[in-house]
Design an enzyme around this catalytic site. Sequence first.
Site, short mmCIF file in Angstrom:
data_model
loop_
_atom_site.label_atom_id
_atom_site.label_comp_id
_atom_site.label_asym_id
_atom_site.label_seq_id
_atom_site.Cartn_x
_atom_site.Cartn_y
_atom_site.Cartn_z
N ASP A 174 51.73 -61.72 34.15
CA ASP A 174 52.80 -61.42 33.18
C ASP A 174 52.88 -59.93 32.88
O ASP A 174 53.96 -59.33 32.92
CB ASP A 174 52.56 -62.19 31.87
CG ASP A 174 52.48 -63.68 32.12
OD1 ASP A 174 52.86 -64.12 33.21
OD2 ASP A 174 52.02 -64.40 31.21
N TYR A 224 44.93 -74.27 28.43
CA TYR A 224 44.95 -73.18 29.40
C TYR A 224 43.53 -72.69 29.74
O TYR A 224 43.14 -72.60 30.91
CB TYR A 224 45.80 -72.03 28.86
CG TYR A 224 45.99 -70.91 29.85
CD1 TYR A 224 47.03 -70.91 30.76
CD2 TYR A 224 45.10 -69.83 29.88
CE1 TYR A 224 47.20 -69.89 31.67
CE2 TYR A 224 45.26 -68.79 30.78
CZ TYR A 224 46.32 -68.83 31.67
OH TYR A 224 46.47 -67.81 32.58
#
Length: 390
Positions: A174, A224
């Site tokens: 990201d 996650y």
Amino acid sequence: MLDEMEIRKKLIDFEARFGRSGKIDVYYAPGRVNLIGEHTDYNGGLVLPFAIQQGTYLLIRPSDLPPARLYSDELGLEARVMTPDITKKNDWADYVRGVYMYASEVVCGEIPPFDAMYFGDLPLDSGLSSSASLEMATALGLGSLDCRLSKEDAVKVCRRAENDFVGVACGVMDQFTVAFAKERHAILLDCDTLDYRQVPYNLKDTVLVVGHTGVRRSLTDSDYNKRRRECAEALSLLSAKIEAKRNLSQLTIKEFEGARWSIPDTLALRAEHVIYENVRVEEAARCLETGDPETLGYLLNRSHESLRDLFEVSSFELDTLQEISASQPGVWGCRMTGAGFGGCVIALVKEDALERYLGRVPGLYWKSTHCDAGFVVTTPGEGASMLEIL
Ligand code: GLA
């Protein structure tokens, strides 16, 4: 992106909040979608993301005395950063605090306090990297406080802020995308070496629709980090069986298939996703470059199935929106994008089928989930930068 007029209005709001004094600088960092290559980044694999046209804006000006004052216009929330002793407060501003702290620790030394206002048009907690966008706008914004970071350093600082300060063990995708994205291109990034190539986005008569499930998700309380641990465990067991590997992406399909029986089933499924997803990314990059939406759509569907069944990071709403989308006429393919557990899907749709898609899908989705989906068409945009607003 917001137009200049909207940004000028925010400059007025900034002065109303923090008072009139010196020049206010403006920075922008986009969000991103990942075309394909999900949960591969922290396994040293390949990803194919691009920056979208929505993002986070930062207005920033140095101030004389700590604390630094922050305001998020979107959340309507104020926050403070006590410089130089920075502590975590478990609020939205931790992303800013983390960046400020590591930038000063690693690159810049003491950084002056500041006033800052954040706003934008990127939905939060949607798998579109609102956190990386907030971090990167902050990292570049430090340039107005005599702390100029190269984009490479900014990526490192932002990732560390998220990993070590906020506590989400995210990979590098990201932050890297938000920093290095280029208009009309996707980035084919090898997350092991950080070698990358800007791949021309050559899909003709095809649009990319981002469909929000209407369900927000937060990585800090999702599975996650658990997936990361499972991948690390799979790697260590497989390494013991075959030979030491730096990451799961170094295993060939043959090596993996020969050794998968020796590790627990769940771990084998996680590793299978990663190893086969890397192959899909390489093929997808070729499709993008040669303009082959049909094969690309096929790969998107396969990737979604793998994330749903093997890696288990999808959700009822994501699966429903994916299934409805993929079965519409003129849709090449569809999959969840980002970490999963909620957030968005991307659908590759023939331009002349778009109207029908947007007319039908929201109603069908609502019938099954009682959630309101939101849709936007996007194209690859530029990475983060300072903006000149006159
Ligand atoms: C989040 C993380 C990324 C990546 C994706 C899944 O967006 O921030 O580093 O792991 O999930 O591909």
